[in-house]
Design an enzyme around this catalytic site. Structure first.
Site, mmCIF file in Angstrom:
data_model
loop_
_atom_site.group_PDB
_atom_site.id
_atom_site.type_symbol
_atom_site.label_atom_id
_atom_site.label_comp_id
_atom_site.label_asym_id
_atom_site.label_seq_id
_atom_site.Cartn_x
_atom_site.Cartn_y
_atom_site.Cartn_z
ATOM 1 C CB CYS A 2 87.296 19.335 -2.928
ATOM 2 S SG CYS A 2 88.738 17.871 -4.179
ATOM 3 N NE ARG A 27 82.258 18.485 -0.475
ATOM 4 C CZ ARG A 27 80.827 18.885 -1.558
ATOM 5 N NH1 ARG A 27 79.726 18.642 -0.683
ATOM 6 N NH2 ARG A 27 81.069 18.700 -2.135
ATOM 7 C CD1 TRP A 74 87.086 11.177 -4.100
ATOM 8 C CD2 TRP A 74 87.399 11.747 -6.522
ATOM 9 N NE1 TRP A 74 86.816 9.910 -5.016
ATOM 10 C CE2 TRP A 74 86.390 10.734 -6.255
ATOM 11 C CE3 TRP A 74 87.296 12.982 -7.091
ATOM 12 C CZ2 TRP A 74 86.544 9.989 -7.810
ATOM 13 C CZ3 TRP A 74 86.654 12.421 -8.352
ATOM 14 C CH2 TRP A 74 86.797 10.818 -8.451
ATOM 15 C CG ASN A 100 84.496 20.609 -5.244
ATOM 16 O OD1 ASN A 100 84.797 19.917 -5.557
ATOM 17 N ND2 ASN A 100 83.013 20.966 -4.759
ATOM 18 N N GLY A 101 86.581 20.860 -8.406
ATOM 19 C CA GLY A 101 86.012 21.865 -9.481
ATOM 20 C C GLY A 101 87.076 21.105 -10.354
ATOM 21 C CE LYS A 487 75.183 1.393 -1.651
ATOM 22 N NZ LYS A 487 74.530 2.013 -2.271
ATOM 23 C CD GLU A 490 78.842 3.123 -3.462
ATOM 24 O OE1 GLU A 490 77.668 1.921 -2.938
ATOM 25 O OE2 GLU A 490 78.596 3.938 -3.795
ATOM 26 C CG HIS A 506 69.677 -14.664 -22.202
ATOM 27 N ND1 HIS A 506 69.243 -15.311 -23.533
ATOM 28 C CD2 HIS A 506 68.095 -14.646 -21.898
ATOM 29 C CE1 HIS A 506 67.636 -15.452 -23.564
ATOM 30 N NE2 HIS A 506 66.767 -15.046 -22.337
ATOM 31 C CE LYS A 605 75.959 10.319 0.794
ATOM 32 N NZ LYS A 605 75.584 9.302 0.733
HETATM 33 O O1 M6R Z 1 74.148 12.684 -4.797
HETATM 34 P P1 M6R Z 1 73.535 11.924 -5.658
HETATM 35 O O2 M6R Z 1 72.306 10.456 -5.137
HETATM 36 O O3 M6R Z 1 73.274 12.411 -6.604
HETATM 37 O O4 M6R Z 1 74.992 10.572 -6.065
HETATM 38 C C1 M6R Z 1 74.768 10.015 -8.071
HETATM 39 C C2 M6R Z 1 75.175 9.451 -6.789
HETATM 40 O O5 M6R Z 1 76.857 9.131 -7.104
HETATM 41 C C3 M6R Z 1 75.491 7.751 -6.114
HETATM 42 O O6 M6R Z 1 74.033 7.647 -5.500
HETATM 43 C C4 M6R Z 1 76.196 6.719 -5.985
HETATM 44 O O7 M6R Z 1 75.871 5.901 -6.470
HETATM 45 C C5 M6R Z 1 76.652 5.932 -3.876
HETATM 46 N N1 M6R Z 1 77.661 6.105 -3.944
HETATM 47 C C6 M6R Z 1 75.963 4.624 -4.384
HETATM 48 O O8 M6R Z 1 75.807 4.861 -3.069
#
Ligand code: M6R
Length: 610
Positions: A2, A27, A74, A100-101, A487, A490, A506, A605
């Site tokens: 958000c 965001r 979000w 936001n929260g 990656k 996502e 395993h 993000k």
């Molecule tokens: O802002 P941050 O580095 O603390 O974020 C951590 C994760 O949320 C972030 O790395 C997330 O896994 C990414 N979207 C990966 O691409």
């Protein structure tokens, strides 16, 4: 997670709010809304879906007014619908709030308010706060009402509130969610979750702290605590380069950010290496050098990509500095009872510096008496402020939801920390010099990988129809296998799993057939032969192999179906090179599938909620 924005001044609020929302769209992007005040009249528009839906909705609407708030969502409580989009209002439609929260006790508050006759129209926790403020606002002014309401709230918030009863005022407050005040002129202010929304208008900002309330009027601003006593604050200058938050001709921020990675390594080491002496100069760490020398354990806390960077750091620090290191997901760290004392250091890694789970882990570690360190990208962010000492990763703004250049900068800074702590603990000058020299050569080596972009694209497109992928690696490249899989899932929504190469036999190998390809990280390092054997086992079961190997390795050619070459470097630094083909592979698979690469579904993000 958000984005909120509020504008008060002499100009039309609408374009400033819409531009700010556009800049914060990374965001969250499942709905958006705004409310503009023009004297006592207020106009509110909310739309589910991307920001463009709101933009289309308001294009021909008369939204004159120089006070307003906007939100990009979000979803946490309630699906992404028009009704659940922010702003939310109270029964009398006098108060408008963006949030936001998460208000954790919203059900209890809602029940109490319903008993008083309040009716609710959305499924959100935020609407409860609007009604709660309404109750207090019957008796007192807006800032007093907001402060009183916030005392009843359990949870996290960054809010911006306006009231038609006091139309020339915005009240903003934060607890656990970021909020920055931009000072444009006397009487002209922007408050937002992120400096990127403020940057086009001013470089003068105040980072609000937890528990602070900011009241903005044409007469000026005040920053107070929840009991409305004024608090000291510092006006800071933001020195971000505005061009860094534009795509500069690239189709996506993610590709632009991948392409910047040579410069990113350069920026992360600039001014921090003493190559002749084999030393790293990290100011924050030097201030705590004595305590650091005496720690007997380091715990790295982070989430997602930052955690995988931490895993690379674990291997580096154990091998070169001889410190026992554990890497832990911050979500787990905060709820178990970690054994910590003053000889434990906790290192938080975060791009945004606003990840709620990592912030909570930092606070838990501080409470328990650990020395708390940080590797953070966003200057002035919550984690950067909360830690005892840290080193910024200097990656510049990262906009693509999939983290790329931040990862590379984090691993580079971890190499500097390894050098710093290693030299404290008996690493020889020669080893220090070697690490420093190899670090300085990385930007050029990164460029040689980036020159292979077309070849990687061609490989990625050939595999884009696969439904599943394994990513395997060993030792320093085990975290890169995890990162490669993250990656891909996502941004392409393809199922992918990262494993240690030796783990395949395993269990996971049962899934292998000609339709289940594996991306294998197999640089010529100390575990090369071992990884090669694991690859042979997959080939023996008809698995397709895309290998990432060291330039000049001819043996891999005859085993793998496709090979991407990276230059040779010190084993501990290999991840900084081997991750780049992972990023490009994921990017081009997602592009071929026409995915929304910078704003993949269901993600945001910065994860500023638990
Ligand atoms: O802002 P941050 O580095 O603390 O974020 C951590 C994760 O949320 C972030 O790395 C997330 O896994 C990414 N979207 C990966 O691409």
């Amino acid at each position: 997670m958000c984005g909120i924005i509020g504008y008060i001044g002499q100009k039309d609020a609408k374009p400033i709010i819409m531009d700010g929302l556009k800049r914060m769209e990374y965001r969250g992007y499942d709905s958006a809304g705004l409310a503009i005040l023009n004297g006592k009249s207020v106009k509110m528009h909310k739309k589910a879906g991307k920001l463009v839906n709101l933009q289309n909705e308001i294009t021909d609407k008369d939204l004159a007014g120089s006070v307003g708030i906007g939100h990009i969502r979000w979803a946490t409580h309630g699906a992404p619908t028009d009704e659940n989009a922010h702003p939310h209002t109270d029964s009398a439609e006098e108060i408008y709030i963006n949030h936001n929260g998460i208000i954790e006790n919203y059900l209890t508050l809602k029940k109490a308010l319903e008993e008083k006759g309040h009716e609710f129209y959305s499924e959100t926790d935020t609407e409860v706060l609007a009604h709660l403020i309404e109750e207090y606002h019957k008796e007192v002014n807006l800032e007093k009402a907001v402060a009183a309401a916030l005392k009843d709230v359990v949870g996290a918030y960054g809010i911006a509130v306006v009231s038609t009863k006091e139309p020339k005022k915005i009240v903003a407050a934060r607890l656990g969610s970021p909020l920055v005040l931009g000072i444009v002129n006397d009487g002209e202010y922007i408050v937002a979750s992120d400096v990127s929304a403020i940057m086009p208008h001013t470089r003068e900002v105040v980072y609000l702290q937890d528990g602070e309330i900011c009241t903005l009027t044409p007469e000026g601003y005040t920053i107070t605590n929840l009991t409305l006593e004024e608090v000291d604050h510092t006006i800071e200058q933001v020195d971000w380069d505005v061009s860094k938050v534009q795509k500069q001709g690239y189709p996506h921020f993610m590709l632009k950010e991948i392409m910047e990675q040579g410069d990113v390594v350069h920026d992360a080491i600039r001014g921090r290496l003493r190559p002749e002496e084999g030393l790293a100069h990290l100011r924050g760490f030097i201030e705590h050098a004595d305590r650091l020398k005496n720690i007997d354990r380091l715990i790295i806390v982070a989430m997602g990509t930052a955690m995988y960077a931490g895993m690379v750091g674990e291997y580096m620090l154990e091998e070169y500095a001889g410190i026992p290191v554990e890497v832990e997901s911050a979500t787990e760290f905060r709820y178990r009872k970690p054994v910590i004392d003053e000889r434990t250091a906790v290192l938080a890694i975060s791009q945004s510096g606003e990840t709620a789970d990592t912030i909570a882990a930092v606070r838990e570690a501080k409470l328990k008496g650990a020395l708390v360190l940080g590797v953070v990208n966003v200057v002035g962010s919550t984690i950067a402020r909360d830690v005892d000492a840290g080193a910024y990763s200097h990656a510049g703004p990262e906009i693509g939801v999939a983290s790329t250049k931040a990862f590379i900068s984090q691993v580079t800074v971890l190499a500097l920390i390894t050098l710093f702590m290693g030299r404290q603990r008996g690493m020889s000058v020669v080893t220090g010099q070697r690490i420093a020299k190899e670090l300085m050569e990385l930007p050029e080596k990164i460029e040689t990988i980036l020159k292979q972009t077309d070849a990687i694209k061609e490989i990625a497109e050939r595999y884009a129809d696969s439904r599943d992928f394994f990513f395997i690696g060993r030792k320093y490249n085990y975290p890169i296998a995890m990162e490669g899989a993250l990656k891909l899932k996502e941004i392409s929504y393809i199922h992918a799993e990262g494993y240690g190469a030796g783990d395949m036999k395993h269990g996971p190998i049962a899934l292998i057939d000609e339709d289940f390809p594996t991306v294998a990280l197999v640089p010529q390092d100390s575990v090369y032969e071992k990884t090669l054997s694991s690859i042979q086992e997959l080939k023996a079961r008809s698995g397709k192999i895309i290998a990432v190997a060291t330039e000049g390795d001819t043996a891999i050619d005859s085993i793998a179906d496709d090979v991407i070459y990276i230059p040779k470097t010190l084993e501990m630094l290999t991840p900084i090179l081997s991750v780049i083909p992972m990023q490009l592979f994921a990017y081009y698979v997602a592009a071929k599938l026409d995915r929304d690469i910078d704003q993949p579904r269901n993600l945001a993000k910065s994860v500023t909620v638990e």
